[in-house]
Design an enzyme around this catalytic site. Structure first.
Site, PDB file in Angstrom:
ATOM      1  N   HIS A 219      36.361 -18.692  -8.376  1.00 44.41           N
ATOM      2  CA  HIS A 219      37.166 -18.391  -7.190  1.00 44.41           C
ATOM      3  C   HIS A 219      38.622 -18.703  -7.479  1.00 44.41           C
ATOM      4  CE1 HIS A 219      38.673 -18.361  -3.092  1.00 44.41           C
ATOM      5  NE2 HIS A 219      37.504 -17.905  -2.664  1.00 44.41           N
ATOM      6  N   HIS A 246      35.458 -14.201  -7.241  1.00 46.77           N
ATOM      7  CA  HIS A 246      36.531 -13.826  -6.319  1.00 46.77           C
ATOM      8  C   HIS A 246      37.787 -13.944  -7.170  1.00 46.77           C
ATOM      9  CE1 HIS A 246      38.854 -14.845  -2.343  1.00 46.77           C
ATOM     10  NE2 HIS A 246      39.726 -14.682  -3.328  1.00 46.77           N
ATOM     11  N   HIS A 272      33.424  -9.059  -2.403  1.00 48.45           N
ATOM     12  CA  HIS A 272      34.357  -8.267  -1.573  1.00 48.45           C
ATOM     13  C   HIS A 272      35.262  -7.386  -2.446  1.00 48.45           C
ATOM     14  CE1 HIS A 272      36.403 -12.047  -2.363  1.00 48.45           C
ATOM     15  NE2 HIS A 272      35.738 -12.662  -1.404  1.00 48.45           N
ATOM     16  N   HIS A 320      41.733 -19.801   4.104  1.00 50.25           N
ATOM     17  CA  HIS A 320      42.278 -20.183   2.801  1.00 50.25           C
ATOM     18  C   HIS A 320      43.371 -21.243   2.905  1.00 50.25           C
ATOM     19  CE1 HIS A 320      39.881 -17.532   0.349  1.00 50.25           C
ATOM     20  NE2 HIS A 320      39.975 -16.659   1.339  1.00 50.25           N
ATOM     21  N   ASP A 360      29.977 -13.555   3.809  1.00 53.01           N
ATOM     22  CA  ASP A 360      31.153 -14.431   3.746  1.00 53.01           C
ATOM     23  C   ASP A 360      31.172 -15.343   4.975  1.00 53.01           C
ATOM     24  OD1 ASP A 360      33.404 -15.526   2.625  1.00 53.01           O
ATOM     25  OD2 ASP A 360      34.487 -13.643   2.429  1.00 53.01           O
TER      26      ASP A 360
END
Length: 567
Positions: A219, A246, A272, A320, A360
């Site tokens: 990520h 990600h 995604h 985030h 998610d």
């Protein structure tokens, strides 16, 4: 031979070969391709019905009959749309065919005995429990929400409502992995936990896989650099686990091309893929055109509607850990929201170019809407793109099989658990969801977990019958006591099992072994293996697949929406 009308037959035993059903309030219609029954020998439970001693029920002991039987079910799966009885033994599917008493009935391959419980499947659509591969384990109550939507397997990571988990699906390190395995042991749902793959040396990754991880997550918030990608995939190849990524929205560690170079043709599951959830801006969507990449969507962008773009900015700032007062944080958020790529995502799903749907959960996605949004997209695409190749004016069977594979068999294949879950097939865990056709994809009629009812809509507990209002989804016996350990599974690596992690931690759930992750490609994704050449204009963000612009209008109205949630 005596005959009855199709309507009378459907009312009594459910639809049969050639009959068609509408899925909820969508414009999608399935047609039953085959009926496994012997007409005139159907079995059904109830007063004056067939499944009685000496009639449809035989005299055999429990070892010789199924424990649970679903009668006259309409099975909807990647491999077909058929009518059959489903037999379950020791929590696993053992028969798909014709049930009955072989002493007095012909063509019986599923034996009913005194030890058999019956679930009435007449008129019900039956699907495999869904698999959500993008779970942020922010709160344990997600399990209930997922189950009542028809999802029976969670794959992801986290440790609770903390900054790292709010943003990333990672359970980092041995201590966190052990504690989370001990915690999810109590959940009535299958679970696999990702370790952290964002590290440039192998030992810190190996120890997490050996500690019981199902796979690894890279990520950008932890660092999705080319070196971390290269190292993580090296260890994954060595230990046969999947890697999910990600990628680097800001292109700090490298651009899309550097990431592809670091992946070096190895299989990887790209989350995604459209980009609003994160990944190289603006061109992570080009990964749909790579034969070694397994592309997935998360549900907040699915399908594209007039409200999709507006809700995303605030979601992104929260998830985030961004500050709206910092211009760089706002620019980061805005770089991820592109209506052109969001529109293209719907079409790529309909073409079979994006292989997996996920949530998610609580981190820009809704854990209870994976299934619902998959079918909303299928409906929208039928209206906007017409009948899919191979379908007819009478049915949408090919499109239906394509879309159901996105949240059942394909995520199972991607993460090495398809030998155990992901479809209605013999030998697999009996994670089965029953739907009334009018409520298909929205509100299940029954959620069966490992052969036992886990959740169901249930009326007033003090009423004389089960149906009076108020009706709510309530936990059933598969969620209670020791039963939950025998009906749910924790998936982990071969290394974790061989290291004795289940015994060391005293895990009581069934343990599932991950296998075959590193030798699959996009070609392995059933009904969703199209590899187009993807181009993206960096100025307009228009996406082309094999030279054709992917453009569609946002939906102003969707099925499976408000009318189902008034109460």
């Amino acid at each position: 031979m005596k005959t009855i009308s199709r309507q009378a037959y459907a009312d009594m035993f459910g639809p049969t070969t050639g009959d068609r059903l509408r899925l909820a309030d969508t414009e999608l219609f399935l047609e039953i391709e085959k009926d496994f029954t012997t007409y005139g020998e159907e079995v059904k439970f109830g007063g004056g019905k067939v499944i009685r001693d000496g009639m449809g029920q035989s005299q055999v002991v429990s070892a010789e009959c199924v424990d649970v039987l679903i009668t006259n079910a309409i099975i909807l799966d990647y491999w077909g749309i058929v009518k059959a009885d489903i037999g379950i033994k020791d929590g696993r599917i053992v028969g798909i065919g014709k049930a009955g008493n072989p002493d007095v009935q012909p063509n019986v391959d599923i034996v009913i005995g005194p030890g058999t419980e019956v679930v009435a499947g007449e008129g019900k659509i039956v699907t495999a429990g869904g698999i959500d591969t993008h779970i942020h384990f922010i709160c344990p109550q997600q399990a209930q929400e997922g189950l009542v939507s028809g999802v029976t397997t969670f794959i992801g990571g986290g440790t609770g409502p903390v900054a790292g988990t709010n943003a990333t699906t990672v359970t980092p390190g041995i201590w966190n992995m052990y504690r989370m395995l001990e915690a999810v042991d109590e959940l009535p749902i299958n679970v696999g936990l990702f370790g952290k793959g964002c590290v440039s040396q192998p030992e810190a990754i190996r120890e997490q896989i050996t500690a019981g991880a199902i796979g690894l997550k890279i990520h950008e918030d932890w660092g999705a650099t080319p070196m971390a990608i290269h190292n993580c995939l090296n260890v994954a190849d060595e230990m046969d686990v999947q890697v999910a990524i990600h990628s680097d929205t800001l292109n700090e560690g490298g651009f899309y091309e550097e990431t592809v170079k670091a992946i070096a043709g190895r299989v990887i599951h790209v989350f995604h893929t459209e980009g609003a959830g994160g990944g190289h801006a603006p061109d992570v969507i080009k990964s749909v055109g790579e034969p070694n990449i397994l592309p997935a969507s998360t549900n907040p962008t699915m399908p594209y509607t007039i409200n999709t773009v507006d809700e995303h900015l605030d979601m992104l700032m929260v998830c985030h850990h961004l500050d709206p007062s910092i211009p760089e944080d706002v620019a980061f958020a805005e770089s991820r929201i592109r209506r052109e790529t969001i529109a293209a995502e719907d079409i790529l799903h309909d073409m079979g170019a994006i292989s997996v749907m996920s949530s998610d959960s609580q981190a820009m996605g809704r854990v209870g809407e994976v299934i619902l949004r998959t079918w909303q997209c299928a409906h929208k695409m039928k209206l906007q793109r017409g009948t899919l190749a191979g379908d007819s004016a009478d049915n949408d069977n090919n499109r239906i099989k394509r879309y159901i594979a996105k949240y059942t068999i394909n995520p199972a294949l991607a993460h090495g658990i398809a030998h155990t879950v992901g479809s209605i097939e013999k030998g697999k865990l009996a994670d089965i969801v029953l739907w009334d056709p009018a409520f298909f994809g929205v509100k299940p009629a029954l959620i069966i977990k490992g052969g036992m009812v886990a959740y169901a809509p249930m009326g007033d507990i003090n009423a004389a019958i089960p149906t009076p209002q108020p009706v709510h989804y309530r936990p059933m016996y598969a969620c209670l006591g020791k039963a939950k350990y025998q009906t749910s599974m924790i998936f982990m690596s071969k290394a974790g099992i061989e290291a004795g992690v289940p015994e060391k931690l005293g895990l009581k759930s069934l343990i599932g072994r991950v296998e075959g992750c590193r030798h699959i490609t996009k070609a392995s994704m059933i009904h969703n293996n199209y590899v187009p050449h993807i181009e993206l204009d960096p100025q307009t963000y228009i996406v082309k697949a094999d030279g054709v612009p992917l453009v569609c209008e946002p939906a102003t109205e969707l099925p499976m929406a408000q009318r189902y949630f008034l109460f």
